[in-house]
Design an enzyme around this catalytic site. Structure first.
Site, PDB file in Angstrom:
ATOM      1  CE  LYS A 116      -4.464   0.909   0.096  1.00 27.83           C
ATOM      2  NZ  LYS A 116      -5.563   0.094  -0.430  1.00 27.83           N
TER       3      LYS A 116
HETATM    4  P1  NAD Z   1     -13.057   7.743  -3.147  1.00 27.90           P
HETATM    5  O1  NAD Z   1     -12.112   8.815  -2.816  1.00 27.90           O
HETATM    6  O2  NAD Z   1     -13.468   7.567  -4.564  1.00 27.90           O
HETATM    7  O3  NAD Z   1     -14.390   7.909  -2.275  1.00 27.90           O
HETATM    8  C1  NAD Z   1     -14.390   8.067  -0.911  1.00 27.90           C
HETATM    9  C2  NAD Z   1     -15.767   8.606  -0.517  1.00 27.90           C
HETATM   10  O4  NAD Z   1     -15.868   8.645   0.905  1.00 27.90           O
HETATM   11  C3  NAD Z   1     -16.028  10.017  -1.013  1.00 27.90           C
HETATM   12  O5  NAD Z   1     -17.365  10.124  -1.452  1.00 27.90           O
HETATM   13  C4  NAD Z   1     -15.823  10.867   0.252  1.00 27.90           C
HETATM   14  O6  NAD Z   1     -16.569  12.071   0.227  1.00 27.90           O
HETATM   15  C5  NAD Z   1     -16.347   9.923   1.287  1.00 27.90           C
HETATM   16  N1  NAD Z   1     -15.863  10.239   2.626  1.00 27.90           N
HETATM   17  C6  NAD Z   1     -14.641  10.680   3.015  1.00 27.90           C
HETATM   18  N2  NAD Z   1     -14.619  10.887   4.345  1.00 27.90           N
HETATM   19  C7  NAD Z   1     -15.844  10.547   4.798  1.00 27.90           C
HETATM   20  C8  NAD Z   1     -16.446  10.540   6.068  1.00 27.90           C
HETATM   21  N3  NAD Z   1     -15.754  10.924   7.150  1.00 27.90           N
HETATM   22  N4  NAD Z   1     -17.731  10.133   6.170  1.00 27.90           N
HETATM   23  C9  NAD Z   1     -18.424   9.746   5.081  1.00 27.90           C
HETATM   24  N5  NAD Z   1     -17.910   9.731   3.848  1.00 27.90           N
HETATM   25  C10 NAD Z   1     -16.642  10.137   3.708  1.00 27.90           C
HETATM   26  O7  NAD Z   1     -12.420   6.401  -2.544  1.00 27.90           O
HETATM   27  P2  NAD Z   1     -12.756   4.912  -2.927  1.00 27.90           P
HETATM   28  O8  NAD Z   1     -11.755   4.466  -3.919  1.00 27.90           O
HETATM   29  O9  NAD Z   1     -14.217   4.775  -3.191  1.00 27.90           O
HETATM   30  O10 NAD Z   1     -12.384   4.214  -1.540  1.00 27.90           O
HETATM   31  C11 NAD Z   1     -13.327   4.148  -0.448  1.00 27.90           C
HETATM   32  C12 NAD Z   1     -12.959   2.954   0.413  1.00 27.90           C
HETATM   33  O11 NAD Z   1     -12.991   1.782  -0.396  1.00 27.90           O
HETATM   34  C13 NAD Z   1     -11.554   3.008   1.016  1.00 27.90           C
HETATM   35  O12 NAD Z   1     -11.552   2.376   2.270  1.00 27.90           O
HETATM   36  C14 NAD Z   1     -10.737   2.188   0.038  1.00 27.90           C
HETATM   37  O13 NAD Z   1      -9.572   1.655   0.643  1.00 27.90           O
HETATM   38  C15 NAD Z   1     -11.744   1.126  -0.309  1.00 27.90           C
HETATM   39  N6  NAD Z   1     -11.456   0.436  -1.570  1.00 27.90           N
HETATM   40  C16 NAD Z   1     -11.515   1.066  -2.769  1.00 27.90           C
HETATM   41  C17 NAD Z   1     -11.216   0.352  -3.927  1.00 27.90           C
HETATM   42  C18 NAD Z   1     -11.322   0.956  -5.296  1.00 27.90           C
HETATM   43  O14 NAD Z   1     -11.149   0.220  -6.292  1.00 27.90           O
HETATM   44  N7  NAD Z   1     -11.605   2.234  -5.412  1.00 27.90           N
HETATM   45  C19 NAD Z   1     -10.852  -0.993  -3.864  1.00 27.90           C
HETATM   46  C20 NAD Z   1     -10.821  -1.613  -2.602  1.00 27.90           C
HETATM   47  C21 NAD Z   1     -11.125  -0.876  -1.469  1.00 27.90           C
END
Ligand code: NAD
Length: 426
Positions: A116
């Site tokens: 990571k």
């Molecule tokens: P992203 O940046 O696209 O979206 C994150 C979202 O969470 C945004 O809408 C943001 O406004 C919201 N957010 C931030 N702080 C917040 C809070 N305190 N309360 C409520 N909402 C809040 O990120 P993502 O890629 O969607 O990742 C989100 C989660 O999913 C993370 O934990 C990431 O590790 C996990 N994840 C993502 C992927 C991927 O392919 N994108 C894969 C595996 C895991």
């Protein structure tokens, strides 16, 4: 390997996400009777790189950011894991996320280890030029340990396909030829995969469907609340609505919206695109991020950040299924409460493994210069996710534990076997 003494004194607290990750491993090690030497080996990252990233800002001044790349384990293949741009990034968080990537790749049985990366920054307060400068210099600083055969980054919180394109271009420029396989989650035009943008959400949908079937809950009209309407959460909402679920609540960092009869997800996405937030969506009531976790629904999808379901609020959760699209949203104490209450938690390493699975497909396609149709991607993804769900449920039943421990039993056993088979060098 001979036996080793393990000091678990640092792993008792869950205030720290790294200690939480170690504690989860310790628990499953006891459950599956893991060889103590292999256990000790797996408790620490293989490699940690901290870099200072000087960036020229738009006002002509330099600013120095701190970034990390952590490689937890490479026994099963090159390491894989996203890069996060966020003000709250810490080394401990990156270490925990790297360890979780090791388990996730093993659970879905793709030939990767876990890694990571993260940079402490506020991308929302930076211009595109500043973000590009930051990304290119960070890539240069970590280029000594990344590469298609070594460690392959991907998107995570607040990092986008455009940022992946800059990583690919920077690494390629340094080597003098295009190396698309150094990073996944790229735009399709430069070697990205069909279906990657929605892969995390699609994988999440497949395992939620499996869980609904196993619990005998009808999918049509089942209510869903989604915390975090970004890449993972927004697409989960879109795909789940298309599948027949009713999305009753969604939120982002600015707040949430609720509608008992269901939100029109296509219009909500348009509103989010136009205004930058779900807040203020016409026909909805406001709901706080805290209240969203306790709202009436069959499926709760935490899709934002870590540690949101705690000992304090776990008893308020009304969902039958918690599908962890985010990494680490549930604290271990909360896990136990949810398990006692008969709520099925689909753990992060299962529920969001669709992203890394299609990243694996992207890497394979890049190495072969041979690209697949989206139908093919989704078909293979479904096979992998369905099998991982079944193996997790099987181990959960075998040990009479929750799905997280079941998933860890599958994943840790696979990594332990590879680690032990390879033996200790020198
Ligand atoms: P992203 O940046 O696209 O979206 C994150 C979202 O969470 C945004 O809408 C943001 O406004 C919201 N957010 C931030 N702080 C917040 C809070 N305190 N309360 C409520 N909402 C809040 O990120 P993502 O890629 O969607 O990742 C989100 C989660 O999913 C993370 O934990 C990431 O590790 C996990 N994840 C993502 C992927 C991927 O392919 N994108 C894969 C595996 C895991």
């Amino acid at each position: 390997m001979t036996t080793a003494t393990i000091d678990r004194s640092a792993a008792q607290s869950t205030d720290n996400v790294w200690q939480m990750a170690q504690r989860q491993l310790d628990e499953v090690a006891a459950l599956i009777d893991l060889n103590p030497s292999v256990h000790e080996y797996l408790r620490y990252p293989k490699r940690v790189l901290e870099v200072s990233v000087p960036v020229r800002m738009d006002d002509g001044e330099f600013k120095v950011f701190t970034g990390y790349r952590v490689q937890h384990n490479m026994s099963r293949g090159p390491s894989k894991g996203g890069i996060r741009f966020h003000p709250d990034v810490t080394l401990d968080e990156v270490k925990a996320l790297a360890m979780w990537m090791t388990w996730k790749c093993a659970l879905v049985n793709i030939p990767f280890g876990g890694a990571k990366g993260g940079v402490i920054c506020n991308p929302k307060a930076m211009s595109m030029q500043e973000l590009e400068n930051l990304t290119r210099r960070f890539t240069t600083e970590i280029s000594i340990i990344i590469g298609p055969e070594k460690d392959i980054p991907a998107p995570d919180v607040y990092t986008t396909p455009q940022i992946m394109a800059w990583i690919m271009d920077t690494f390629s420029m340094q080597h003098g030829y295009s190396i698309p396989g150094v990073v996944t989650g790229k735009p399709i035009s430069i070697g990205g995969s069909q279906g990657r943008d929605k892969a995390t959400a699609r994988g999440c949908l497949y395992v939620i469907d499996e869980a609904m079937n196993s619990l005998g809950i009808p999918i049509q009209g089942a209510r869903v609340a989604i915390q975090g309407f970004g890449n993972a959460g927004l697409h989960a909402g879109e795909l789940m609505a298309q599948r027949g679920y009713t999305i009753v609540a969604a939120s982002d960092s600015r707040g949430g919206v609720y509608r008992e009869r269901g939100l029109n997800v296509a219009e909500l996405i348009a509103h989010k695109e136009a205004t930058g937030s779900v807040v203020g969506f016409e026909g909805s009531e406001p709901i706080s991020n805290r209240d969203l976790l306790a709202c009436r629904c069959e499926v709760l999808v935490p899709a934002a950040l870590e540690k949101v379901i705690t000992e304090e609020n776990a008893r308020d959760v009304k969902a039958k299924i918690v599908a962890e699209a985010a990494n680490g949203p549930t604290l271990p104490e909360a896990d136990d409460i949810l398990f006692e209450r008969g709520i099925m938690v689909l753990p992060d390493i299962l529920a969001n493994a669709g992203g890394v699975t299609v990243s694996y497909f992207e890497w394979v396609q890049d190495l072969q210069n041979n690209f697949w149709e989206e139908d093919e991607i989704n078909k293979r993804l479904k096979q992998i996710m369905t099998r991982a769900f079944a193996e997790t449920a099987d181990q959960a039943r075998r040990y009479n534990v929750d799905m997280r421990r079941g998933a860890y039993a599958v994943a840790v056993s696979r990594v332990a076997e590879a680690t032990a088979k390879r033996g200790l060098y020198p």
